[in-house]
Design an enzyme around this catalytic site. Structure first.
Site, PDB file in Angstrom:
ATOM      1  N   GLU A   1       0.804  -1.216   0.000  1.00  0.00           N
ATOM      2  CA  GLU A   1       0.000   0.000   0.000  1.00  0.00           C
ATOM      3  C   GLU A   1       0.841   1.271   0.000  1.00  0.00           C
ATOM      4  OE1 GLU A   1      -2.527  -0.660   3.346  1.00  0.00           O
ATOM      5  OE2 GLU A   1      -3.980  -1.846   2.215  1.00  0.00           O
TER       6      GLU A   1
ATOM      7  N   GLU B   1       7.574 -22.044   7.555  1.00  0.00           N
ATOM      8  CA  GLU B   1       8.089 -21.154   8.604  1.00  0.00           C
ATOM      9  C   GLU B   1       9.139 -21.818   9.484  1.00  0.00           C
ATOM     10  OE1 GLU B   1       5.413 -21.274  12.493  1.00  0.00           O
ATOM     11  OE2 GLU B   1       4.274 -20.520  10.783  1.00  0.00           O
TER      12      GLU B   1
END
Length: 270
Positions: free
Chosen positions: A81, A112
Site C-alpha cells: 500500500e 516457517e
C-alpha cells in the site's frame, strides 16, 4: 524472566459453541477494544525503530517486512500500500512471506520452520547494511524470522520486530523489538485475531510515520498518491482545488498535465 507464550494461553471465555451470535460478537468486540491500549504502551519502542528507519531510507536504503502466515500477509499488505498511497517505488518497502508468494493465499506447510530460508529470501534482494529488516511473528518463535534476523545482526543490518510475547526469542534477537502484549485470544491460540490487529496497527504507524518523515505528505494530504482510479483522480482534483483556490475544471487540467497533486500545485503559474 522465563518466556511464556501468552498468545497460546487459554481464552478467558469457554463454551463458545453455546453462545448466541450476539454474545460471540459482543465478546470478540470487547477483546478487540483492549488492543489500542496495548499498542499505546509500545509507542516508545515503535518510535525507536522509526528513528532508525527514516535515515536509512533517506540514504537510499529499504524497509523489509519478514513473516510467516498471517504475520507475513500483514507485512505484505502494508508494503503493497505504500506505492499507491505515497507515490514511492515498489522497491522501497518490501514484504516477504515464508513459502513465497503462493503462501499469500494458501498456507505452505512447514515453510516457517526453516532457520535459513528467511536470510536466503533477503539475499535475493541483495540485502545490505543500508537496509532495515522488521521480523513479524505474534508468537515470537518463528524460525524463518528469527534465523533471518540473526544473520542480519551478523551483517550489521538494523533489525526490528513486532511480536505479542514479551521475552520471546524474536524479541531477544531484534535490536529494536516492539512487543504488544494483547493477552490470550478469544479462540485460544488464534493469533490472527487480537495479535493480528495489533500487528496491523503497528505496521500502519511505522509506514505512515516514516513516509511523513520522508516528506510524502503535505499538510494532511497524500499529495504523492498514484492516480490509479476515478475515485483517486476525483480526490486529487479536490485537493488541487482547495490548495490553489481554483475551479474544478482548471484543477483537473493541472492534475492531468502534471500527473500528481504535488506537481500540479508546485507548477501552478510556472
Amino acid at each position: 524472566m522465563e518466556f511464556t507464550r501468552i498468545t497460546e494461553k487459554a481464552s478467558k471465555y469457554n463454551h463458545l459453541e453455546k453462545m448466541t451470535v450476539n454474545e460471540l460478537l459482543t465478546n470478540i468486540n470487547n477483546e478487540d477494544k483492549t488492543v489500542p491500549d496495548a499498542v499505546e504502551k509500545s509507542i516508545p519502542q515503535i518510535e525507536a525503530l522509526v528513528e532508525q528507519t527514516v535515515p536509512k531510507l533517506k540514504n537510499g536504503g529499504r524497509l523489509f517486512y519478514l513473516g510467516a502466515g498471517t504475520s507475513g500477509r500483514l507485512g505484505i499488505v502494508d508494503a503493497s500500500e505504500c506505492p499507491p498511497t505515497f507515490g514511492v517505488s515498489h522497491d522501497l518497502v518490501i514484504g516477504l512471506i515464508a513459502g513465497g508468494d503462493n503462501a499469500i493465499r494458501k498456507a505452505v506447510e512447514f515453510a516457517e520452520d526453516s532457520t535459513d530460508q528467511g536470510w536466503k529470501d533477503l539475499e535475493t534482494y541483495h540485502i545490505s547494511e543500508n537496509d532495515v529488516v522488521v521480523g513479524i511473528a505474534a508468537s515470537g518463535t518463528t524460525p524463518y524470522v528469527i534465523g533471518a534476523l540473526q544473520k542480519c545482526n551478523e551483517n550489521n543490518i538494523i533489525t526490528g520486530c513486532i511480536t505479542c510475547n514479551e521475552g520471546s526469542p524474536l524479541a531477544e534477537t531484534a535490536q529494536f523489538p516492539i512487543v504488544v502484549t494483547v493477552g490470550p485470544e478469544f479462540v485460544t491460540g488464534s493469533s490472527r485475531m487480537k495479535a493480528g490487529t495489533a500487528q496491523k496497527l503497528v505496521l500502519n504507524m511505522i509506514s505512515t510515520t516514516t513516509m511523513i518523515q520522508l516528506g510524502r505528505v503535505k499538510g494532511n494530504k497524500m499529495v504523492d498518491m498514484q492516480l490509479s482510479n476515478n475515485k483517486l483522480v476525483d480526490r486529487g482534483t479536490r485537493m488541487v482545488m482547495e490548495e490553489l483556490n481554483i475551479n474544478r475544471e482548471k484543477a483537473a487540467e493541472l492534475l492531468k498535465q502534471h500527473g500528481n497533486v504535488r506537481n500540479a500545485i508546485n507548477n501552478y503559474g510556472a
